[in-house]
Design an enzyme around this catalytic site. Structure first.
Site, PDB file in Angstrom:
ATOM      1  N   CYS A   1       4.434   9.252   0.194  1.00 55.99           N
ATOM      2  CA  CYS A   1       3.090   9.675   0.172  1.00 55.99           C
ATOM      3  C   CYS A   1       2.738  10.620  -0.994  1.00 55.99           C
ATOM      4  O   CYS A   1       3.569  11.574  -1.041  1.00 55.99           O
ATOM      5  CB  CYS A   1       2.724  10.200   1.443  1.00 55.99           C
TER       6      CYS A   1
ATOM      7  N   ASN B   1       9.731   4.089   3.311  1.00 59.77           N
ATOM      8  CA  ASN B   1       9.211   3.784   4.584  1.00 59.77           C
ATOM      9  C   ASN B   1      10.739   3.100   5.258  1.00 59.77           C
ATOM     10  O   ASN B   1      11.501   2.582   4.561  1.00 59.77           O
ATOM     11  CB  ASN B   1       8.196   2.756   4.871  1.00 59.77           C
TER      12      ASN B   1
ATOM     13  N   ARG C   1       0.858  -1.331   0.115  1.00 62.01           N
ATOM     14  CA  ARG C   1      -0.261  -0.082   0.113  1.00 62.01           C
ATOM     15  C   ARG C   1       0.938   1.287   0.181  1.00 62.01           C
ATOM     16  O   ARG C   1       0.989   1.959  -0.998  1.00 62.01           O
ATOM     17  CB  ARG C   1      -0.909   0.087   1.106  1.00 62.01           C
ATOM     18  N   ASP C   2       1.501   1.669   1.133  1.00 60.67           N
ATOM     19  CA  ASP C   2       2.273   2.697   1.123  1.00 60.67           C
ATOM     20  C   ASP C   2       3.600   2.883   0.028  1.00 60.67           C
ATOM     21  O   ASP C   2       4.111   3.626  -0.432  1.00 60.67           O
ATOM     22  CB  ASP C   2       2.756   3.016   2.753  1.00 60.67           C
TER      23      ASP C   2
ATOM     24  N   HIS D   1       9.086   6.904   8.089  1.00 59.00           N
ATOM     25  CA  HIS D   1       9.798   6.967   6.832  1.00 59.00           C
ATOM     26  C   HIS D   1      11.064   7.290   7.328  1.00 59.00           C
ATOM     27  O   HIS D   1      11.582   7.989   8.177  1.00 59.00           O
ATOM     28  CB  HIS D   1       8.925   8.231   6.209  1.00 59.00           C
TER      29      HIS D   1
ATOM     30  N   HIS E   1       5.222   4.316  12.649  1.00 57.72           N
ATOM     31  CA  HIS E   1       5.288   4.376  11.258  1.00 57.72           C
ATOM     32  C   HIS E   1       6.416   5.352  10.927  1.00 57.72           C
ATOM     33  O   HIS E   1       5.833   6.626  10.721  1.00 57.72           O
ATOM     34  CB  HIS E   1       3.770   4.664  10.804  1.00 57.72           C
TER      35      HIS E   1
END
Ligand code: HMG
Ligand code: MG
Length: 313
Positions: free
Chosen positions: A252, A261, A27-28, A221, A219
């Site tokens: 993003c 990430n 996803r990310d 990055h 989370h």
């Protein structure tokens, strides 16, 4: 891939015995890719991640297809992986997203809030409070159906438009999400500016304000190379849910300067050395990231993937 080089296991005191990795590569990791990744490749990526031992794999987003074209195939992709015996959370930004996810049988969703006005506007086309008002019935509706809900909070440590983000602003959004009924939070360092002391401070203030550590995930990055140091700080505080992206993919589309990430392989390497269990097979995971990097046409930015795959040649 057989990994003949592994870190020597030397546990450090007072760290968790086990960590759950929340894998966000599909996803990310992919949402920012310019060229369309075929649905079959995404499905194969998710299957390989599950095969490598990851138990929570964020699969896709039920957002507006024009906002994130790369994930416009959510309806095609999700049924291709929903037989997997792993948790497959999906992002939903609103009621429409929840309806789409539930129609396919999703059992875990994530809403994504922002600690800042600027990012709420850029990412959700709403003010911060408007976006919380949109999430409220979504979270409650999901909980009524027994669906697990994660609440992301982006820009917890800094924002590209607003600069430093006051901790009380982050805490307010975290508490609002917990009050709605979110089962867990994920504190997003969307642009990678956090440093370990800042992480410890936010986690402590959250505890003081009644948000327990066992509902908090992190989370990070890796824009400034701080993701592992920040993770170690979070572990010292007792956090046991760590988000990471296989091969260090990511970014993003609505936050300039959001790079990859924390790479799952780099995380697993550190956790193995610390004697912390993850259930992940580093060799299989690295193989998967090398395979994905070939599909994307560029090498993985993960230091561990590079080190282990170079040894193989
Ligand atoms: P909007 O344009 O304000 O939407 O976008 P709207 O509510 O005004 O609706 C406009 C049209 O879109 C309507 O269609 C809706 O039905 C449709 P029309 O009536 O005009 O034909 N629509 C939808 N269609 C499909 N699925 C939906 C949906 N919703 C509305 N879910 C919206 C608002 C929230 C939809 C938009 O801003 C959006 O999709 N944003 C998503 C952005 C995104 O996915 N960003 C990346 C994820 S966040 C992230 O990466 C950070 C994180 O990793 C943590 C960290 O690092 O910090 C999680
Ligand atoms: Mg992110």
């Amino acid at each position: 891939m057989t990994v003949d080089q592994l870190p020597m296991v030397v546990p450090a005191q007072d760290l968790p015995a086990r960590v759950r990795i929340h894998e966000v590569g599909a996803r990310d990791g992919l949402q920012n890719e310019k060229s369309t990744v075929p649905t079959e490749v995404k499905a194969e990526f998710i299957r390989r991640l599950a095969d490598a031992g990851l138990t929570t794999i964020e699969a896709t987003s039920f957002v507006h297809p024009k906002w994130v074209p790369q994930l416009a195939d959510a309806e095609e992709l999700f049924p291709q992986v929903s037989d997997l015996q792993v948790a497959l959370p999906v992002l939903v930004p609103n009621q429409r997203g929840l309806d789409r996810a539930l129609a396919l049988g999703a059992r875990r969703i994530a809403v994504f809030a922002s600690a800042t006005e600027s990012f709420a506007k850029a990412n959700l086309n709403r003010s911060l409070d408007e976006s919380l008002a949109v999430f409220d019935p979504v979270v409650r509706g999901a909980k009524d159906k027994g669906v697990h809900v994660r609440g992301y909070v982006s820009m917890c440590f800094g924002d590209p438009w607003e600069g430093a983000v006051p901790i009380h602003q982050v805490v307010r959004v975290c508490k609002a999400l917990v009050d709605m009924g979110c089962d867990e939070l994920s504190l997003g360092d969307t642009i990678g500016v956090a440093t370990p002391g800042h992480v410890l401070e936010l986690l402590s203030v959250l505890n003081e304000e009644g948000v327990p550590t066992n509902v908090v995930g992190v989370h990070f990055h890796d824009t400034y190379g701080q993701a592992l140091a920040n993770t170690y700080a979070a572990l010292e505080h007792g956090v046991t849910t760590i988000d990471a992206s296989a091969g260090g993919l990511g970014g993003c589309p609505y936050a300039k300067s959001a790079t990859g990430n924390l790479a799952t392989e780099d995380l697993v390497w550190m956790l193995q050395g610390l004697g912390i269990e993850t259930g992940v097979d580093l060799g299989r995971l690295t193989e998967t990231s090398v395979w994905m990097a070939e599909r994307l046409g560029r090498p993985s930015p993960s230091r561990t993937v590079r080190a282990l795959s170079h040894k193989d040649q």
